[in-house]
Design a protein around this motif. Structure first.
Motif, PDB file in Angstrom:
ATOM      1  N   THR A  36       8.884  -4.884   4.660  1.00 37.77           N
ATOM      2  CA  THR A  36       9.019  -3.457   4.993  1.00 37.77           C
ATOM      3  C   THR A  36      10.283  -3.251   5.818  1.00 37.77           C
ATOM      4  O   THR A  36      10.889  -4.210   6.286  1.00 37.77           O
ATOM      5  CB  THR A  36       7.843  -2.975   5.873  1.00 37.77           C
ATOM      6  OG1 THR A  36       7.928  -3.639   7.129  1.00 37.77           O
ATOM      7  CG2 THR A  36       6.502  -3.250   5.253  1.00 37.77           C
ATOM      8  N   VAL A  67       0.334   5.534   0.278  1.00 39.74           N
ATOM      9  CA  VAL A  67      -0.558   6.690   0.403  1.00 39.74           C
ATOM     10  C   VAL A  67       0.303   7.934   0.192  1.00 39.74           C
ATOM     11  O   VAL A  67       1.411   8.033   0.761  1.00 39.74           O
ATOM     12  CB  VAL A  67      -1.216   6.711   1.812  1.00 39.74           C
ATOM     13  CG1 VAL A  67      -2.050   7.966   2.001  1.00 39.74           C
ATOM     14  CG2 VAL A  67      -2.073   5.457   2.012  1.00 39.74           C
ATOM     15  N   GLY A  80      -6.207   7.557   7.995  1.00 42.46           N
ATOM     16  CA  GLY A  80      -7.134   6.426   7.943  1.00 42.46           C
ATOM     17  C   GLY A  80      -7.271   5.758   6.592  1.00 42.46           C
ATOM     18  O   GLY A  80      -7.922   4.712   6.487  1.00 42.46           O
ATOM     19  N   VAL A 117       0.870  -1.190   0.000  1.00 37.64           N
ATOM     20  CA  VAL A 117       0.000   0.000   0.000  1.00 37.64           C
ATOM     21  C   VAL A 117       0.897   1.227   0.000  1.00 37.64           C
ATOM     22  O   VAL A 117       1.924   1.249   0.689  1.00 37.64           O
ATOM     23  CB  VAL A 117      -0.897   0.031   1.266  1.00 37.64           C
ATOM     24  CG1 VAL A 117      -1.834   1.239   1.229  1.00 37.64           C
ATOM     25  CG2 VAL A 117      -1.697  -1.260   1.409  1.00 37.64           C
ATOM     26  N   GLN A 134      -1.220  10.872   4.314  1.00 36.58           N
ATOM     27  CA  GLN A 134      -0.893   9.783   5.246  1.00 36.58           C
ATOM     28  C   GLN A 134      -1.445  10.086   6.635  1.00 36.58           C
ATOM     29  O   GLN A 134      -1.669  11.244   6.995  1.00 36.58           O
ATOM     30  CB  GLN A 134       0.632   9.583   5.311  1.00 36.58           C
ATOM     31  CG  GLN A 134       1.181   9.001   4.012  1.00 36.58           C
ATOM     32  CD  GLN A 134       2.693   8.859   3.994  1.00 36.58           C
ATOM     33  OE1 GLN A 134       3.373   9.116   4.990  1.00 36.58           O
ATOM     34  NE2 GLN A 134       3.236   8.457   2.848  1.00 36.58           N
ATOM     35  N   HIS A 135      -1.625   9.008   7.404  1.00 42.52           N
ATOM     36  CA  HIS A 135      -2.032   9.083   8.823  1.00 42.52           C
ATOM     37  C   HIS A 135      -3.445   9.629   8.965  1.00 42.52           C
ATOM     38  O   HIS A 135      -3.763  10.269   9.948  1.00 42.52           O
ATOM     39  CB  HIS A 135      -1.061   9.924   9.675  1.00 42.52           C
ATOM     40  CG  HIS A 135       0.370   9.692   9.331  1.00 42.52           C
ATOM     41  ND1 HIS A 135       1.341  10.636   9.458  1.00 42.52           N
ATOM     42  CD2 HIS A 135       0.980   8.597   8.835  1.00 42.52           C
ATOM     43  CE1 HIS A 135       2.492  10.150   9.042  1.00 42.52           C
ATOM     44  NE2 HIS A 135       2.300   8.907   8.659  1.00 42.52           N
TER      45      HIS A 135
END
Ligand SMILES: CC(C)(COP(=O)(O)OP(=O)(O)OC[C@H]1O[C@@H](n2cnc3c(N)ncnc32)[C@H](O)[C@@H]1OP(=O)(O)O)[C@@H](O)C(=O)NCCC(=O)NCCS
Length: 168
Positions: free
Chosen positions: A132, A99, A107, A97, A104-105
């Motif tokens: 990761t 974003v 949801g 994923v 970001q952060h």
């Protein structure tokens, strides 16, 4: 489907299409170096033609991908989420994923992770893996949110592979 971020922005989440190459390339170019590194585990200032084909020409069964765009600006890509089924083990898929930094952060990663998990279960996938950096707490939390059980291999250098048994 429409999803509202914590700052009130509304995004549309839909399956990725081959025609998304250009908007994906633009969005990739706007990612910070850190976000690119966390997602690809290498520097990648731009996506090549073959990478763009790989990322957008998916079969929806063994390679499934969602794209989130601004609801009122459909050419503005906010996030992408995908899984690729393992050819050795059809019950397992590698999930990833990303974003965009300003989003970001809020949801969205969690929402995309839950949607990926639903799509995976519907296709007979029971386990996600994600490689990761060991320090990537957000990725760790995201995998926890979609898991019945989460484990990781022993840290190999700076990276580790998280293994999520998908919640029923
Ligand atoms: C990892 C990523 C996809 C998460 O998406 P997001 O929209 O930022 O995350 P969300 O707001 O949905 O939060 C998911 C969880 O991570 C936590 N989280 C988010 N950012 C965090 C941060 N910087 N530090 C610690 N925890 C964080 C949230 O609290 C939430 O945990 P919770 O469900 O226990 O409350 C996103 O940050 C990203 O694209 N990072 C760069 C690329 C990457 O690391 N991809 C994952 C590897 S494939």
């Amino acid at each position: 489907m429409l999803f509202t971020l914590k700052d009130g922005s509304v995004v549309r989440i839909r399956p990725i299409e081959p025609t998304d190459k250009d908007i994906l390339a633009v969005a990739h170019g706007r990612l910070s170096e850190e976000t690119v590194y966390l997602r690809f585990l290498s520097a990648k200032p731009r996506l090549s033609g073959s990478e763009l084909r790989y990322l957008t020409e998916v079969d929806g069964e063994n390679h499934f991908a969602l794209i989130a765009v601004m609801a009122d600006r459909p050419d503005d890509v906010v996030a992408v989420a995908r899984f690729v089924r393992s050819s050795d083990d059809p019950g397992t898929a590698e999930a990833a994923v990303v974003v965009g930094d300003p989003f970001q952060h809020q949801g969205l990663g969690r929402q995309l992770g839950l949607m990926l998990a639903d799509a995976a279960r519907a296709r007979g996938i029971r386990r996600f893996t994600a490689t990761t950096l060991g320090t990537n707490l957000a990725a760790h939390r995201l995998m926890t949110a979609i898991s019945r059980r989460l484990s990781s291999d022993y840290p190999a250098g700076a990276t580790r592979t998280l293994v999520a048994e998908l919640a029923a």
